[in-house]
Design an enzyme around this catalytic site. Structure first.
Site, short mmCIF file in Angstrom:
data_model
loop_
_atom_site.label_atom_id
_atom_site.label_comp_id
_atom_site.label_asym_id
_atom_site.label_seq_id
_atom_site.Cartn_x
_atom_site.Cartn_y
_atom_site.Cartn_z
N CYS A 1 0.85 -1.20 0.00
CA CYS A 1 0.00 0.00 0.00
C CYS A 1 0.88 1.24 0.00
O CYS A 1 1.56 1.53 0.99
CB CYS A 1 -0.90 -0.01 1.23
SG CYS A 1 -1.99 1.43 1.35
N GLU B 1 -3.82 0.73 -6.00
CA GLU B 1 -2.83 -0.31 -6.27
C GLU B 1 -2.67 -0.43 -7.78
O GLU B 1 -3.61 -0.15 -8.53
CB GLU B 1 -3.27 -1.65 -5.65
CG GLU B 1 -2.17 -2.69 -5.60
CD GLU B 1 -0.93 -2.20 -4.88
OE1 GLU B 1 0.00 -1.72 -5.59
OE2 GLU B 1 -0.88 -2.29 -3.64
#
Length: 360
Positions: free
Chosen positions: A2, A129
């Site tokens: 992340c 992402e």
């Protein structure tokens, strides 16, 4: 891993969105620690070293407070260990924006805060992402599925205004006071914030000065529905009970809390434009659903439609300005081509560009 999130709610909206139940089952709305609500800045594109809102036990700051009482704080992304001895935290030789759940007890930077109970919940609209492709990467925005029909702030304001029509000033004032009295128990009906498990630490400069609170995002193996995008994902705390147990370091000891760090197939996602690739870009375009294969309006999911509705109906004049940014493209890359206007979100963006433009 992340490495980018979004959190666009205003400070008062975050308080409403993080209402919780204590051990006794009483609903409470957390307050901001000191003046941290003023330090926080909403952003559509947060990267490591920026500041984000986190939820944690108030007992970390006030030893007399119940361990199950929560407080909101603004912390910098990228954990600086309390034992770090340089005067400049940017001199750290390794990245601490993420930490793997499997190695929390192996690395001193994370083991110390874990065993001290320094657990926190990072709050975000969602995270970004990138899926590797042959020539480039396709970004996705990932978030909790949103319920349908939940009114945004502006819709609530309109409903209150309609209800106030025809009433005297005294009646309206009494009604407002009654709403404020019942505020702590009111339910949030806006965007459901993503709740991510993290650890925090407090670092003090060796030469003296203001202490710095920082955090790291804990990651786990990606759930089956996200494995096509990336092999890792943030450790998601799904629901009030999981959040309560993660934060309650008095009742739930460290080794027991680690059991909460599991891959969960509770998230949804949609592809977004490469506009988000540049962390300096900070506008609703970062979240806008796109179709990466065709140049026409994509078939959006129910949750992405809810996200667009939330952005469309959210009251811009009630929100803080996004974090200061400079519109600058990465070296060697040309600015991304603007897509044709699509759907109600794009119309809203064009109609409100002045009020949504980040400060320079």
């Amino acid at each position: 891993m992340c490495g980018r999130t979004a959190c666009t709610l205003a400070p008062d909206e975050i308080r409403k969105a993080t209402c919780y139940r204590n051990r006794a089952g009483q609903r409470q709305r957390p307050h901001w620690k000191d003046s941290d609500g003023d330090k926080y800045r909403p952003s559509y594109n947060k990267s490591p070293q920026s500041s984000s809102p986190v939820l944690l036990s108030k007992k970390h700051f006030n030893k007399e407070a119940p361990v199950d009482e929560c407080v909101l704080a603004t912390m910098r992304w990228g954990l600086v260990p309390a034992w770090f001895r340089e005067n400049d935290p940017s001199k750290m030789q390794y990245s601490t924006s993420n930490c793997r759940s499997e190695s929390l007890l192996e690395k001193k930077s994370y083991k110390d805060p874990l065993l001290k109970g320094q657990r926190c919940v990072i709050l975000a609209d969602g995270f970004y992402e990138w899926r590797r492709q042959e020539k480039d990467k396709q970004p996705f925005f990932i978030y909790f599925p949103q319920s349908q029909g939940a009114p945004g702030p502006s819709q609530q304001d309109e409903q209150e205004q309609e209800g106030a029509e025809g009433k005297t000033v005294n009646e309206q004032t009494e009604g407002k006071a009654e709403r404020e009295d019942n505020e702590e128990g009111s339910e949030w009906t806006g965007w459901r914030l993503l709740t991510i498990a993290g650890l925090f630490d407090c670092w003090a400069p060796p030469g003296g000065g203001e202490v710095l609170y920082t955090y790291t995002v804990i990651t786990v193996n990606a759930s089956p529905n996200l494995q096509t995008i990336h092999d890792r994902m943030p450790a998601i705390l799904d629901g009030e009970e999981e959040v309560r147990r993660w934060l309650d370091f008095g009742e739930v000891k460290s080794l027991e809390a680690l059991k909460l760090l599991q891959s969960k197939s509770c998230l949804t996602f949609h592809p977004v434009s490469s506009f988000v690739n540049n962390s300096r870009n900070n506008s609703p375009e970062c979240l806008q659903p796109v179709d990466p294969t065709v140049k026409k309006a994509p078939q959006t999911s129910a949750s992405s439609k809810m996200m667009m509705s939330w952005l469309k109906t959210g009251s811009p004049n009630k929100r803080k300005e996004p974090e200061d940014t400079e519109a600058k493209e990465p070296e060697g890359k040309s600015p991304p081509k603007k897509q044709k206007p699509i759907g109600p979100l794009q119309q809203w963006l064009l109609g409100n560009s002045a009020s949504k433009r980040p400060r320079s």
